[in-house]
Enzyme design. Structure first.
Site: not given
Ligand code: KIV
Length: 265
Positions: A45-46, A84, A114, A116, A183
């Protein structure tokens, strides 16, 4: 190279082979990273920050992640694609978590998701994993918790906080995750977690002792300007390469050097 699955990642940990992971958000970059032998592509989600220009990852929607995941899944041949789960897609209810994970697999073409959080989200991890959707956890500095953390700060510096993060990681493993991102924590803590868990740990700003490493691709390629965190290693300066190419193009068009006869029918 052969298609990478979550089973291969477990084997890599067992054999002590490091796992390189990069984020990817589009077809072309995914194809290049896959050709380069990156075994895991994370549609993070970056994307919201480095591709869409948001200040945080919080506004990112499931539809946006699906859009990026489709492109990445089409671009890669061998890499495992992990999508994510954005903020709000798994916290409100377990039904939401299940439904949104299914969307990322069905509509996005992801092979794993993924999310969090540690003990707070272990129930969601368990619910998704019980549908045979592989889940990657994410503990330590969790960017979706930016407002609670008071900014993007290294987590787990004191012993009590470090123990909390270790408990979070153990809860995520117990809930059935196949892997976990650690992280923004001191290297010593990441090492301890990596030794305690049997699933592969993937570090970002967590020192050298995790089973694998992940970086935001735009950061490591030098696309995000000069303000990058200490843990980022720059492998290219694409911002400057693109800048020089674009200024030359502008000059050529303005001066009539492009298109030449060679570029005309
Ligand atoms: O959103 C993302 O890119 C991430 C990674 C930096 C682990 O969660």
């Amino acid at each position: 190279m052969k298609k990478i699955t979550v089973v291969d990642l477990a084997k890599m940990k067992e054999e002590g082979k490091k796992i390189p992971v990069l984020t990817a958000y589009d077809f072309a970059t995914a194809a290049i990273l896959d050709d380069a032998g990156v075994p895991v592509l994370l549609v993070g989600d970056s994307a919201g920050m480095v591709e869409s220009g948001y200040d945080t990852t919080l506004p990112v929607t499931v539809d946006e992640i699906i859009y990026h995941t489709r492109a990445v899944a089409r671009g890669r041949k061998n890499a495992l694609v992990v999508a994510d789960m954005p903020f709000g897609s798994y916290q409100a209810s377990i039904d939401d978590a299940r439904r949104n994970a299914v969307r990322l697999i069905k509509e996005g073409g992801a092979e794993a998701v993924k999310l969090e959080g540690g003990r707070r989200t272990a129930e969601a991890v368990r619910a998704i994993a019980s549908m045979d959707v592989p889940v990657m956890g994410h503990v330590g500095l969790t960017p979706q918790s930016v407002h609670r953390m008071g900014g993007y700060r290294v987590q787990g510096k004191g012993r009590t906080e470090a123990e909390e993060i270790l408990e979070d990681a153990l809860a995520i493993e117990d809930a059935g995750a196949f892997s976990i991102v650690i992280e923004g924590v001191p290297a010593q803590l990441a090492r301890e977690i990596t030794e305690r868990l049997s699933i592969p740990t993937i570090g970002i700003g967590a020192g050298p002792d995790c089973d694998g490493q992940v970086l935001v691709v735009n950061d490591m390629l030098g696309l995000t300007g000069n303000k990058v965190p200490k843990f980022v290693k720059r492998y290219a300066d694409l911002r400057n390469i693109i800048f020089l190419a674009a200024t030359e193009y502008v000059k050529d068009v303005e001066g009539g050097a492009f298109p030449s006869k060679d570029h005309s029918y």
